[in-house]
Write an enzyme that holds these catalytic residues in place. Sequence first.
Site, PDB file in Angstrom:
ATOM      1  N   TYR A   1      -0.648 -25.155  10.814  1.00  0.00           N
ATOM      2  CA  TYR A   1      -0.903 -23.783  11.260  1.00  0.00           C
ATOM      3  C   TYR A   1      -0.681 -23.562  12.757  1.00  0.00           C
ATOM      4  O   TYR A   1      -0.789 -22.441  13.234  1.00  0.00           O
ATOM      5  CB  TYR A   1      -2.340 -23.381  10.907  1.00  0.00           C
TER       6      TYR A   1
ATOM      7  N   HIS B   1      -1.553 -16.297  13.082  1.00  0.00           N
ATOM      8  CA  HIS B   1      -3.011 -16.288  12.925  1.00  0.00           C
ATOM      9  C   HIS B   1      -3.702 -17.184  13.956  1.00  0.00           C
ATOM     10  O   HIS B   1      -4.905 -17.095  14.153  1.00  0.00           O
ATOM     11  CB  HIS B   1      -3.364 -16.758  11.516  1.00  0.00           C
TER      12      HIS B   1
ATOM     13  N   TYR C   1     -11.648 -23.381   8.631  1.00  0.00           N
ATOM     14  CA  TYR C   1     -10.531 -22.455   8.488  1.00  0.00           C
ATOM     15  C   TYR C   1     -10.975 -21.063   8.917  1.00  0.00           C
ATOM     16  O   TYR C   1     -12.167 -20.778   9.028  1.00  0.00           O
ATOM     17  CB  TYR C   1      -9.987 -22.487   7.059  1.00  0.00           C
TER      18      TYR C   1
ATOM     19  N   ASN D   1     -11.291 -18.197   7.637  1.00  0.00           N
ATOM     20  CA  ASN D   1     -12.247 -17.446   6.814  1.00  0.00           C
ATOM     21  C   ASN D   1     -13.682 -17.927   6.986  1.00  0.00           C
ATOM     22  O   ASN D   1     -14.611 -17.244   6.545  1.00  0.00           O
ATOM     23  CB  ASN D   1     -11.865 -17.553   5.331  1.00  0.00           C
TER      24      ASN D   1
ATOM     25  N   ASP E   1      -5.937 -12.549  16.530  1.00  0.00           N
ATOM     26  CA  ASP E   1      -4.719 -11.807  16.234  1.00  0.00           C
ATOM     27  C   ASP E   1      -5.101 -10.442  15.651  1.00  0.00           C
ATOM     28  O   ASP E   1      -6.139 -10.301  15.015  1.00  0.00           O
ATOM     29  CB  ASP E   1      -3.854 -12.588  15.240  1.00  0.00           C
TER      30      ASP E   1
ATOM     31  N   ASN F   1     -10.360 -11.718   8.146  1.00  0.00           N
ATOM     32  CA  ASN F   1     -11.402 -12.551   7.540  1.00  0.00           C
ATOM     33  C   ASN F   1     -12.174 -13.389   8.547  1.00  0.00           C
ATOM     34  O   ASN F   1     -13.339 -13.703   8.335  1.00  0.00           O
ATOM     35  CB  ASN F   1     -10.803 -13.440   6.451  1.00  0.00           C
TER      36      ASN F   1
END
Length: 189
Positions: free
Chosen positions: A15, A20, A66, A68, A93, A114
């Site tokens: 990632y 994100h 993560y 979320n 973001d 989220n």
Amino acid sequence: MTMIVAGLGNPGPKYEATRHNIGFLVADALAARNNARWATHKATKSDVVELRLNGENVVVMKPRTYMNLSGQSVGGLAKYLKLSPGQIVAIHDDLDLDFGAIRLKLGGGEGGHNGLRSLTSHLNTRDYLRVRVGIGRPPGRMDVASYVLKPFSKIERDTLGVIVEEAADAVELLLELGLEAAQNRVHAR
């Protein structure tokens, strides 16, 4: 007064270069400016750097959860340090801003984000500071989740370094001047 500056993103190399993760990129820039090394804060599942910015103690963090579940780490660190939500700055973001636009605000909705939803849930309030970094909307009918988890385009990468530094400047202005004065400077650009 101690503050937490939380760069939001997803951990791991998969990632690293995605839209994100712009919060992580800004947090890394703040650490690099101060020649600070990241340390793991096991109790809160996060990586942290302690800095002095404008005479204030600042803990810059990157959750190891993560996106979320970001609120677990941010809320846990706030509880550990005995800080209120007003002493937290979330860097994230934002789809609703054009790529590269930077906006500061206190509170408000989550806009489908989220990570912010998780922060709000764990802090029991929406009243924390935010540094919103625009990533723009997905093209055509592309799924939002796919878009935010894709790497920046070649054109975006050409200016990403400047945007990350401007966002780090915005964080420093926010901590130095307070919300309203920092908004006046950052939003005028």
